[in-house]
Write a protein that holds these residues in place. Structure first.
Motif, PDB file in Angstrom:
ATOM      1  N   ILE A  64       0.844  -1.205   0.000  1.00  0.00           N
ATOM      2  CA  ILE A  64       0.000   0.000   0.000  1.00  0.00           C
ATOM      3  C   ILE A  64       0.878   1.253   0.000  1.00  0.00           C
ATOM      4  O   ILE A  64       0.683   2.182  -0.792  1.00  0.00           O
ATOM      5  N   ARG A  65       1.888   1.259   0.868  1.00  0.00           N
ATOM      6  CA  ARG A  65       2.772   2.445   0.945  1.00  0.00           C
ATOM      7  C   ARG A  65       3.469   2.691  -0.390  1.00  0.00           C
ATOM      8  O   ARG A  65       3.599   3.823  -0.844  1.00  0.00           O
ATOM      9  N   THR A  66       3.923   1.599  -1.020  1.00  0.00           N
ATOM     10  CA  THR A  66       4.680   1.752  -2.270  1.00  0.00           C
ATOM     11  C   THR A  66       3.797   2.293  -3.394  1.00  0.00           C
ATOM     12  O   THR A  66       4.209   3.178  -4.151  1.00  0.00           O
ATOM     13  N   VAL A  67       2.572   1.772  -3.502  1.00  0.00           N
ATOM     14  CA  VAL A  67       1.674   2.252  -4.562  1.00  0.00           C
ATOM     15  C   VAL A  67       1.292   3.711  -4.310  1.00  0.00           C
ATOM     16  O   VAL A  67       1.248   4.529  -5.243  1.00  0.00           O
ATOM     17  N   GLN A  68       1.045   4.055  -3.039  1.00  0.00           N
ATOM     18  CA  GLN A  68       0.708   5.453  -2.748  1.00  0.00           C
ATOM     19  C   GLN A  68       1.873   6.376  -3.103  1.00  0.00           C
ATOM     20  O   GLN A  68       1.688   7.439  -3.694  1.00  0.00           O
ATOM     21  N   THR A 120      -1.157 -12.026  -1.894  1.00  0.00           N
ATOM     22  CA  THR A 120      -1.675 -11.534  -0.613  1.00  0.00           C
ATOM     23  C   THR A 120      -1.875 -10.023  -0.611  1.00  0.00           C
ATOM     24  O   THR A 120      -2.558  -9.498   0.276  1.00  0.00           O
ATOM     25  N   SER A 121      -1.267  -9.324  -1.564  1.00  0.00           N
ATOM     26  CA  SER A 121      -1.407  -7.858  -1.594  1.00  0.00           C
ATOM     27  C   SER A 121      -2.332  -7.376  -2.697  1.00  0.00           C
ATOM     28  O   SER A 121      -2.580  -6.178  -2.818  1.00  0.00           O
ATOM     29  N   LEU A 122      -2.862  -8.284  -3.498  1.00  0.00           N
ATOM     30  CA  LEU A 122      -3.668  -7.859  -4.649  1.00  0.00           C
ATOM     31  C   LEU A 122      -4.885  -7.042  -4.228  1.00  0.00           C
ATOM     32  O   LEU A 122      -5.175  -5.991  -4.797  1.00  0.00           O
ATOM     33  N   GLN A 142      -5.543  -3.224  -5.162  1.00  0.00           N
ATOM     34  CA  GLN A 142      -6.742  -2.913  -5.959  1.00  0.00           C
ATOM     35  C   GLN A 142      -7.550  -1.798  -5.283  1.00  0.00           C
ATOM     36  O   GLN A 142      -7.996  -0.841  -5.926  1.00  0.00           O
ATOM     37  N   THR A 143      -7.712  -1.901  -3.965  1.00  0.00           N
ATOM     38  CA  THR A 143      -8.509  -0.914  -3.238  1.00  0.00           C
ATOM     39  C   THR A 143      -7.870   0.468  -3.309  1.00  0.00           C
ATOM     40  O   THR A 143      -8.559   1.474  -3.531  1.00  0.00           O
ATOM     41  N   VAL A 144      -6.545   0.524  -3.150  1.00  0.00           N
ATOM     42  CA  VAL A 144      -5.853   1.824  -3.211  1.00  0.00           C
ATOM     43  C   VAL A 144      -5.998   2.431  -4.604  1.00  0.00           C
ATOM     44  O   VAL A 144      -6.334   3.610  -4.761  1.00  0.00           O
ATOM     45  N   ASP A 189      11.018  -0.122  -5.459  1.00  0.00           N
ATOM     46  CA  ASP A 189      11.141   1.205  -4.870  1.00  0.00           C
ATOM     47  C   ASP A 189      10.369   2.198  -5.749  1.00  0.00           C
ATOM     48  O   ASP A 189      10.594   2.263  -6.968  1.00  0.00           O
ATOM     49  N   ALA A 190       9.471   2.957  -5.129  1.00  0.00           N
ATOM     50  CA  ALA A 190       8.609   3.858  -5.909  1.00  0.00           C
ATOM     51  C   ALA A 190       9.440   4.861  -6.707  1.00  0.00           C
ATOM     52  O   ALA A 190       9.122   5.163  -7.859  1.00  0.00           O
TER      53      ALA A 190
END
Ligand code: PGA
Length: 271
Positions: free
Chosen positions: A33-37, A60-62, A66-68, A256-257
């Motif tokens: 979540i942090r990386t996508v944000q 496990t993170s899909l 998806q929600t973010v 890494d973002a």
């Protein structure tokens, strides 16, 4: 099916670059979540208009990713790293293409060399997975590429041709046209090594010509071909401008973002 418009040079005019981040077995759902944000803040709107971006977290993170993406209306496509070819059944530990489609996954990597080598996936299994992904109206990213030994023996072309052929033989032209191929020399994955520009161009041209021979010119013009293997912000632009590739499949540098945003930006400048 109507193919994409062609420019004078024969290049496909409206085929957007596809930059895909394969996180492999990295990032739990919280760091995902942090990386996508962070990526959403770092990638420029202008770059994201030019380049399509897919993110492939572990299963496990899909749902979290998806929600973010959906709640913040981010222009990222959700991707998976693998799937099973059956829709449901007694397959302990597996996840089906049907389940991924329900989560709004759009791209599924099939036949990554780590699965071919570490999990013994054959060309037949890869084909069955590709069929399952298409059946559920997602797009497969089909990985092909030679080992170090095959390269040393001069059998790169044979290997790549055999893998592409096994993936699409007998497939309808319209279905083939939806595919993305990723040329990933196995010796280049995670090693910091990359093929020379002429070698990469040769592999890219070969994939397109094998597809033309098996599925027709329309399909060959419509498929997108990514390069994968030690992609970083410094080599992306060259790999995309000088070779005919339509994007990159990125492993380590997508975690890494900041570095993934720099790769997206380099791809946007190459497009
Ligand atoms: P790498 O991995 O970018 O870390 O070399 C690429 C891949 O395996 O898809």
């Amino acid at each position: 099916m109507q193919g994409p418009a062609m420019s004078d040079q024969g290049a496909v005019a409206n085929r957007r670059m596809l930059v895909s981040g394969n996180w492999k077995m990295n990032h739990d759902h919280l760091s995902a979540i942090r990386t996508v944000q962070a990526l959403g803040l770092m990638a420029s709107d202008d770059d994201l208009r030019k380049v399509e971006v897919s993110i492939h977290p572990p299963f496990t993170s899909l749902r979290s990713v998806q929600t973010v993406i959906e709640s913040d209306d981010m222009p990222f496509k959700l991707g998976a790293q693998n799937c099973h070819f059956e829709d449901a059944g007694a397959f302990t530990g597996e996840v089906s293409a049907a389940m991924l489609a329900k989560l709004h996954v759009e791209y599924v990597i099939v036949g990554h060399s780590e699965r071919r080598v570490l999990s013994g996936e054959t060309d037949e299994v890869v084909r069955a997975k590709l069929d399952a992904v298409l059946r559920h109206r997602m797009r497969p990213i089909v990985c092909v590429g030679e080992t170090f030994d095959e390269r040393e023996r001069g059998s790169t072309a044979d290997r790549v041709e055999a893998q592409v052929t096994a993936a699409i033989a007998g497939l309808e032209e319209e279905a083939t046209a939806r595919l993305v191929f990723a040329y990933e020399p196995i010796w280049a994955i995670g090693t910091g090594l990359t093929p020379s520009v002429p070698e990469a161009r040769q592999a890219c041209d070969l994939i397109r010509s094998v597809v033309a021979g098996l599925s027709g010119d329309g399909a060959s013009r419509s498929i997108r071909i990514q390069y994968g293997g030690s992609v970083n912000p410094d080599n992306t632009r060259e790999m995309l401008t000088a070779t005919g590739f339509d994007g990159v499949l990125v492993g380590g540098a997508s975690l890494d973002a900041g570095s993934f945003a720099a790769i997206i930006s380099a791809a946007a400048r190459a497009g």
